[in-house]
Design an enzyme around this catalytic site. Structure first.
Site, short mmCIF file in Angstrom:
data_model
loop_
_atom_site.label_atom_id
_atom_site.label_comp_id
_atom_site.label_asym_id
_atom_site.label_seq_id
_atom_site.Cartn_x
_atom_site.Cartn_y
_atom_site.Cartn_z
N SER A 1 -2.28 -0.22 0.08
CA SER A 1 -3.28 -0.57 1.09
C SER A 1 -4.67 -0.07 0.73
O SER A 1 -5.67 -0.68 1.13
CB SER A 1 -2.88 0.00 2.46
N CYS B 1 5.36 -9.67 -8.67
CA CYS B 1 5.28 -8.45 -7.87
C CYS B 1 4.16 -7.51 -8.35
O CYS B 1 3.76 -6.62 -7.60
CB CYS B 1 6.62 -7.73 -7.83
N ARG C 1 8.07 -0.35 4.02
CA ARG C 1 8.88 0.33 2.99
C ARG C 1 9.98 -0.56 2.46
O ARG C 1 10.26 -0.59 1.27
CB ARG C 1 9.48 1.63 3.54
N TYR D 1 1.25 -4.04 0.27
CA TYR D 1 2.65 -4.02 0.68
C TYR D 1 2.77 -4.34 2.17
O TYR D 1 3.72 -5.01 2.59
CB TYR D 1 3.30 -2.66 0.37
#
Length: 180
Positions: free
Chosen positions: A146, A140, A123, A109
């Site tokens: 991470s 997606c 976020r 992300y």
């Protein structure tokens, strides 16, 4: 932005992970909703654009691509997309960055936020990813945490893991595979 009234076609695609509702206009696929999403909410979401009507024949090429992508991983270019439901420039940038992640690969992300031009907006990038109106088509599922764990997915973590494994391995779905 005022959305023009357009013809919208809908169809259901049965999969081992539940039915998927697919909606499209002449411009392309507009929305994919998984079995746990409320169909009446989907129709309300599409109402500013037009009145959806069931027409699997109009969606046959897109349904065929989706069926194959779920079973074996994507083959060939995805169907065209109509992104009128995506409301912000940043969300569009996030979806474009997701589109740059090749099948079989993943990014975090944080990497997604950087690729979308706002490295500190991790976020917000995750939120835009979660609101992706065209999961599977705009991959997606290729965005992970991470620490490398797969994280959540609108269609369920079993489907996300399945899509990632099919893309990485390129092998067809077998009857012995576990389902939801």
């Amino acid at each position: 932005e005022v959305l023009l009234i357009d013809e919208i076609w809908m169809a259901e695609l049965p999969t081992p992970f539940g039915n998927i509702a697919v909606a499209a206009t002449r411009a392309g696929l507009m929305r994919i909703a998984f079995s746990d999403e409320d169909r009446s909410e989907l129709r309300r979401e599409l109402a500013p654009i037009g009145v959806p009507r069931d027409d699997p024949d109009a969606l046959a090429p897109a349904l065929s691509w989706l069926r194959a992508a779920i079973a074996n991983g994507p083959s060939g270019p995805p169907p065209p997309c109509d992104l009128r439901l995506v409301q912000t420039t940043f969300a569009r940038d996030v979806l474009a960055a997701i589109g740059d992640v090749p099948p079989g690969e993943t990014i975090s992300y944080a990497e997604l936020a950087s690729a979308a031009g706002r490295p500190r907006a991790v976020r917000a990038a995750a939120h835009a990813c979660a609101r992706n109106p065209l999961p599977v088509v705009i991959g997606c599922h290729r965005i992970v945490r991470s620490d490398g764990t797969i994280g959540r997915y609108r269609g369920g973590t079993a489907l996300k893991a399945h899509l990632l494994s099919r893309e990485a391995a390129g092998r067809p779905l077998s009857t012995s595979d576990s389902h939801r």
